[in-house]
Structures are given as structure tokens and as C-alpha cells.
Design a protein around this motif. Sequence first.
Motif, PDB file in Angstrom:
ATOM      1  N   GLU A  93    -119.570  25.239 -19.026  1.00  0.00           N
ATOM      2  CA  GLU A  93    -120.502  24.253 -18.477  1.00  0.00           C
ATOM      3  C   GLU A  93    -119.865  22.880 -18.261  1.00  0.00           C
ATOM      4  O   GLU A  93    -120.482  21.990 -17.646  1.00  0.00           O
ATOM      5  CB  GLU A  93    -121.723  24.115 -19.384  1.00  0.00           C
ATOM      6  N   VAL A  94    -118.656  22.667 -18.762  1.00  0.00           N
ATOM      7  CA  VAL A  94    -117.972  21.384 -18.578  1.00  0.00           C
ATOM      8  C   VAL A  94    -117.397  21.337 -17.167  1.00  0.00           C
ATOM      9  O   VAL A  94    -116.562  22.160 -16.800  1.00  0.00           O
ATOM     10  CB  VAL A  94    -116.851  21.196 -19.616  1.00  0.00           C
ATOM     11  N   GLY A  95    -117.824  20.368 -16.363  1.00  0.00           N
ATOM     12  CA  GLY A  95    -117.422  20.314 -14.963  1.00  0.00           C
ATOM     13  C   GLY A  95    -116.344  19.300 -14.645  1.00  0.00           C
ATOM     14  O   GLY A  95    -115.785  19.310 -13.552  1.00  0.00           O
ATOM     15  N   ILE A  96    -116.045  18.386 -15.592  1.00  0.00           N
ATOM     16  CA  ILE A  96    -115.026  17.364 -15.375  1.00  0.00           C
ATOM     17  C   ILE A  96    -114.020  17.435 -16.517  1.00  0.00           C
ATOM     18  O   ILE A  96    -114.407  17.451 -17.689  1.00  0.00           O
ATOM     19  CB  ILE A  96    -115.644  15.961 -15.304  1.00  0.00           C
ATOM     20  N   VAL A  97    -112.743  17.461 -16.167  1.00  0.00           N
ATOM     21  CA  VAL A  97    -111.677  17.557 -17.170  1.00  0.00           C
ATOM     22  C   VAL A  97    -110.697  16.404 -16.992  1.00  0.00           C
ATOM     23  O   VAL A  97    -110.270  16.112 -15.866  1.00  0.00           O
ATOM     24  CB  VAL A  97    -110.925  18.901 -17.051  1.00  0.00           C
ATOM     25  N   LEU A  98    -110.357  15.762 -18.086  1.00  0.00           N
ATOM     26  CA  LEU A  98    -109.309  14.753 -18.100  1.00  0.00           C
ATOM     27  C   LEU A  98    -108.103  15.338 -18.826  1.00  0.00           C
ATOM     28  O   LEU A  98    -108.265  15.962 -19.879  1.00  0.00           O
ATOM     29  CB  LEU A  98    -109.755  13.479 -18.827  1.00  0.00           C
ATOM     30  N   VAL A  99    -106.921  15.135 -18.277  1.00  0.00           N
ATOM     31  CA  VAL A  99    -105.691  15.602 -18.912  1.00  0.00           C
ATOM     32  C   VAL A  99    -104.862  14.374 -19.265  1.00  0.00           C
ATOM     33  O   VAL A  99    -104.523  13.563 -18.397  1.00  0.00           O
ATOM     34  CB  VAL A  99    -104.891  16.536 -17.986  1.00  0.00           C
ATOM     35  N   HIS A 100    -104.525  14.255 -20.561  1.00  0.00           N
ATOM     36  CA  HIS A 100    -103.867  13.039 -21.056  1.00  0.00           C
ATOM     37  C   HIS A 100    -102.593  13.372 -21.811  1.00  0.00           C
ATOM     38  O   HIS A 100    -102.565  14.289 -22.637  1.00  0.00           O
ATOM     39  CB  HIS A 100    -104.829  12.272 -21.971  1.00  0.00           C
ATOM     40  N   ASP A 101    -101.534  12.613 -21.546  1.00  0.00           N
ATOM     41  CA  ASP A 101    -100.273  12.796 -22.253  1.00  0.00           C
ATOM     42  C   ASP A 101    -100.391  12.319 -23.696  1.00  0.00           C
ATOM     43  O   ASP A 101    -100.813  11.175 -23.942  1.00  0.00           O
ATOM     44  CB  ASP A 101     -99.151  11.988 -21.580  1.00  0.00           C
ATOM     45  N   ALA A 102     -99.955  13.145 -24.636  1.00  0.00           N
ATOM     46  CA  ALA A 102     -99.918  12.715 -26.038  1.00  0.00           C
ATOM     47  C   ALA A 102     -98.973  11.534 -26.215  1.00  0.00           C
ATOM     48  O   ALA A 102     -99.118  10.750 -27.158  1.00  0.00           O
ATOM     49  CB  ALA A 102     -99.485  13.879 -26.927  1.00  0.00           C
ATOM     50  N   ALA A 103     -98.012  11.399 -25.308  1.00  0.00           N
ATOM     51  CA  ALA A 103     -97.028  10.326 -25.401  1.00  0.00           C
ATOM     52  C   ALA A 103     -97.504   9.014 -24.781  1.00  0.00           C
ATOM     53  O   ALA A 103     -96.712   8.083 -24.629  1.00  0.00           O
ATOM     54  CB  ALA A 103     -95.724  10.758 -24.738  1.00  0.00           C
ATOM     55  N   ARG A 104     -98.793   8.932 -24.421  1.00  0.00           N
ATOM     56  CA  ARG A 104     -99.381   7.664 -23.965  1.00  0.00           C
ATOM     57  C   ARG A 104    -100.457   7.266 -24.970  1.00  0.00           C
ATOM     58  O   ARG A 104    -101.651   7.397 -24.709  1.00  0.00           O
ATOM     59  CB  ARG A 104     -99.957   7.813 -22.553  1.00  0.00           C
ATOM     60  N   PRO A 105    -100.033   6.764 -26.134  1.00  0.00           N
ATOM     61  CA  PRO A 105    -100.972   6.548 -27.236  1.00  0.00           C
ATOM     62  C   PRO A 105    -101.860   5.326 -27.100  1.00  0.00           C
ATOM     63  O   PRO A 105    -102.864   5.213 -27.803  1.00  0.00           O
ATOM     64  CB  PRO A 105    -100.041   6.384 -28.445  1.00  0.00           C
ATOM     65  N   LEU A 106    -101.518   4.400 -26.205  1.00  0.00           N
ATOM     66  CA  LEU A 106    -102.199   3.107 -26.190  1.00  0.00           C
ATOM     67  C   LEU A 106    -103.040   2.875 -24.944  1.00  0.00           C
ATOM     68  O   LEU A 106    -103.391   1.746 -24.628  1.00  0.00           O
ATOM     69  CB  LEU A 106    -101.160   1.981 -26.334  1.00  0.00           C
ATOM     70  N   VAL A 107    -103.403   3.942 -24.235  1.00  0.00           N
ATOM     71  CA  VAL A 107    -104.217   3.763 -23.036  1.00  0.00           C
ATOM     72  C   VAL A 107    -105.557   3.126 -23.411  1.00  0.00           C
ATOM     73  O   VAL A 107    -106.247   3.596 -24.319  1.00  0.00           O
ATOM     74  CB  VAL A 107    -104.430   5.105 -22.308  1.00  0.00           C
ATOM     75  N   PRO A 108    -105.946   2.045 -22.756  1.00  0.00           N
ATOM     76  CA  PRO A 108    -107.223   1.391 -23.068  1.00  0.00           C
ATOM     77  C   PRO A 108    -108.410   2.267 -22.652  1.00  0.00           C
ATOM     78  O   PRO A 108    -108.333   3.024 -21.681  1.00  0.00           O
ATOM     79  CB  PRO A 108    -107.178   0.102 -22.241  1.00  0.00           C
ATOM     80  N   VAL A 109    -109.511   2.131 -23.363  1.00  0.00           N
ATOM     81  CA  VAL A 109    -110.679   2.971 -23.089  1.00  0.00           C
ATOM     82  C   VAL A 109    -111.228   2.725 -21.689  1.00  0.00           C
ATOM     83  O   VAL A 109    -111.789   3.637 -21.069  1.00  0.00           O
ATOM     84  CB  VAL A 109    -111.767   2.750 -24.159  1.00  0.00           C
ATOM     85  N   GLU A 110    -111.039   1.523 -21.145  1.00  0.00           N
ATOM     86  CA  GLU A 110    -111.575   1.256 -19.808  1.00  0.00           C
ATOM     87  C   GLU A 110    -110.868   2.088 -18.741  1.00  0.00           C
ATOM     88  O   GLU A 110    -111.462   2.395 -17.700  1.00  0.00           O
ATOM     89  CB  GLU A 110    -111.498  -0.235 -19.465  1.00  0.00           C
ATOM     90  N   VAL A 111    -109.626   2.457 -18.983  1.00  0.00           N
ATOM     91  CA  VAL A 111    -108.923   3.332 -18.032  1.00  0.00           C
ATOM     92  C   VAL A 111    -109.513   4.739 -18.091  1.00  0.00           C
ATOM     93  O   VAL A 111    -109.750   5.377 -17.060  1.00  0.00           O
ATOM     94  CB  VAL A 111    -107.413   3.355 -18.330  1.00  0.00           C
ATOM     95  N   VAL A 112    -109.764   5.226 -19.301  1.00  0.00           N
ATOM     96  CA  VAL A 112    -110.394   6.535 -19.465  1.00  0.00           C
ATOM     97  C   VAL A 112    -111.749   6.558 -18.767  1.00  0.00           C
ATOM     98  O   VAL A 112    -112.070   7.492 -18.015  1.00  0.00           O
ATOM     99  CB  VAL A 112    -110.563   6.877 -20.961  1.00  0.00           C
ATOM    100  N   ASP A 113    -112.533   5.524 -18.981  1.00  0.00           N
ATOM    101  CA  ASP A 113    -113.860   5.440 -18.364  1.00  0.00           C
ATOM    102  C   ASP A 113    -113.778   5.408 -16.836  1.00  0.00           C
ATOM    103  O   ASP A 113    -114.570   6.056 -16.141  1.00  0.00           O
ATOM    104  CB  ASP A 113    -114.587   4.181 -18.851  1.00  0.00           C
ATOM    105  N   ALA A 114    -112.812   4.652 -16.302  1.00  0.00           N
ATOM    106  CA  ALA A 114    -112.693   4.510 -14.850  1.00  0.00           C
ATOM    107  C   ALA A 114    -112.312   5.833 -14.197  1.00  0.00           C
ATOM    108  O   ALA A 114    -112.823   6.177 -13.123  1.00  0.00           O
ATOM    109  CB  ALA A 114    -111.655   3.439 -14.514  1.00  0.00           C
ATOM    110  N   VAL A 115    -111.429   6.581 -14.831  1.00  0.00           N
ATOM    111  CA  VAL A 115    -111.023   7.877 -14.281  1.00  0.00           C
ATOM    112  C   VAL A 115    -112.208   8.840 -14.275  1.00  0.00           C
ATOM    113  O   VAL A 115    -112.498   9.500 -13.271  1.00  0.00           O
ATOM    114  CB  VAL A 115    -109.844   8.465 -15.084  1.00  0.00           C
ATOM    115  N   ALA A 116    -112.910   8.922 -15.399  1.00  0.00           N
ATOM    116  CA  ALA A 116    -114.066   9.819 -15.479  1.00  0.00           C
ATOM    117  C   ALA A 116    -115.137   9.436 -14.472  1.00  0.00           C
ATOM    118  O   ALA A 116    -115.736  10.299 -13.815  1.00  0.00           O
ATOM    119  CB  ALA A 116    -114.637   9.798 -16.899  1.00  0.00           C
ATOM    120  N   ALA A 117    -115.362   8.127 -14.311  1.00  0.00           N
ATOM    121  CA  ALA A 117    -116.398   7.668 -13.375  1.00  0.00           C
ATOM    122  C   ALA A 117    -116.041   8.019 -11.939  1.00  0.00           C
ATOM    123  O   ALA A 117    -116.919   8.376 -11.141  1.00  0.00           O
ATOM    124  CB  ALA A 117    -116.588   6.159 -13.523  1.00  0.00           C
ATOM    125  N   ALA A 118    -114.764   7.939 -11.591  1.00  0.00           N
ATOM    126  CA  ALA A 118    -114.358   8.243 -10.221  1.00  0.00           C
ATOM    127  C   ALA A 118    -114.551   9.722  -9.897  1.00  0.00           C
ATOM    128  O   ALA A 118    -114.954  10.077  -8.788  1.00  0.00           O
ATOM    129  CB  ALA A 118    -112.900   7.841 -10.007  1.00  0.00           C
TER     130      ALA A 118
END
Length: 235
Positions: A93-118
Amino acid sequence: MVPAAGRGERLGPGAPKALRELGGVPLLVHAVRALARSRAVGLVVVAAPAEGVAEVIALLDSHGLDGKDIRVVAGGDTRQESVRLGLAAIPAEVGIVLVHDAARPLVPVEVVDAVAAAVRAGAEAVVPAVPLADTVKLVEPQSGGRPEPVLDTPDRSALRAVQTPQGFRRDVLAAAHERALTEPVAVTDDAGLVERFGGRVVVVPGHEEAFKVTRPLDLVLAEAVLARRRASDGF
């Protein structure tokens, strides 16, 4: 999803890259926390080394990652295989997937939110990216450390350095990975795979602190960023 089954030899001998520590905490834990902070994320799937699944489960449990559904599955020999195996562990039932590098530990939450929103707004595939600060040269590779002839100097105003998390419609990403099983292609990220098979990828603004920890110098920079965050807001 966090593919974290690789070893990361460029950081030197020792533990797999995802388990190297930043501020006393493994990179993987930082990366999972970065995703979990986003209200857009309800489930985090980690693809761990096949022989280290129990270790990664214990590691995440020991760092108090509560409040989000976090699952650990066995990854594969390549990043591409790990993502495909991770996709299989995500509920249908999950229709949106984000794939994130474990080696990018400091990504700000606003970037995560912006990608999901787009993606939620209709994009098939979304990558965060930043403009290039350096001039880029296209060269003819040479072996043995010989000088490399320059073939072209691309206009850097139209170039972007791509980061993660990258966001996808789940059906688009799954179809690309299934097609790659019979039509192997050489790509370095999931957006490249989608693009190679005809999907449309769009870019949203990334962040300078979402850099990838690949070399020892990157780890030094990440320590400095983390120290500043802890001093300013208790990160």
C-alpha cells in the motif's frame, strides 16, 4: 529505504562505511534518524549486509529510534540489488519511496520533506541537488597517472551535484529495477536507472550539509558540522 550493505573501502580498512562513527554514533543511525524526523516518512527499511542483519537490528535498537516503524532486511552484493530487495520488504500500500544513502548522515529534514512533497505533487522521480562550485572538465581517462587530455568544459550553470534522499513513485522505481534484471545498465543512483528506462526525473533544491561521507576528509567535515549543530540546537 537506506541501502547500507556496502563496505566503503575509500574510508580505509575497518568496519563497513555505514557503521563508521560520527560524533560517537554510526553513520547509519544518523541517516535513519534524518529520515525518521520527517512527518512524511512512516517506515524506514534498512538493507544491511546479509551477515550483519542481527547486528544492525541491535544497533538501531540500542540508539533509541522509537516512534517509527524501522525494519532491517538482508541487502545484496550491489547497491542496486540492495534497493530491489528493500523494495520487496515495503508494504504494497506504500506508493511513495525515498532512497537515502547511509553515507549522507546530515541531510536536513527540510530536504526530506521537499523530496516527498514533490513526488506527492505528481513527479515520477525527484532528486535533491546543489549547483556546482567548481569548474568541470570532461577528460579522456588515462592509466598509470598520466596526464589526461581535456575534451570539453561543460557550462556549470546547467550542472547539478545530486544528493539523497531521492524520491519515487513506487511503481516507477520497482518497474525500473525489474527491467534492470534483464537489461543491465551502468548507473550510480536510482534516479539514473529510472531515467535510463525513459522515466522523467526532476530536481529540487538540496543542501550543502547533505554531502556524502566517502573519504576521511569528509568525516572531518561532518564532525565539524555535527559539533556546530549540537552547540546551536542540541542536535
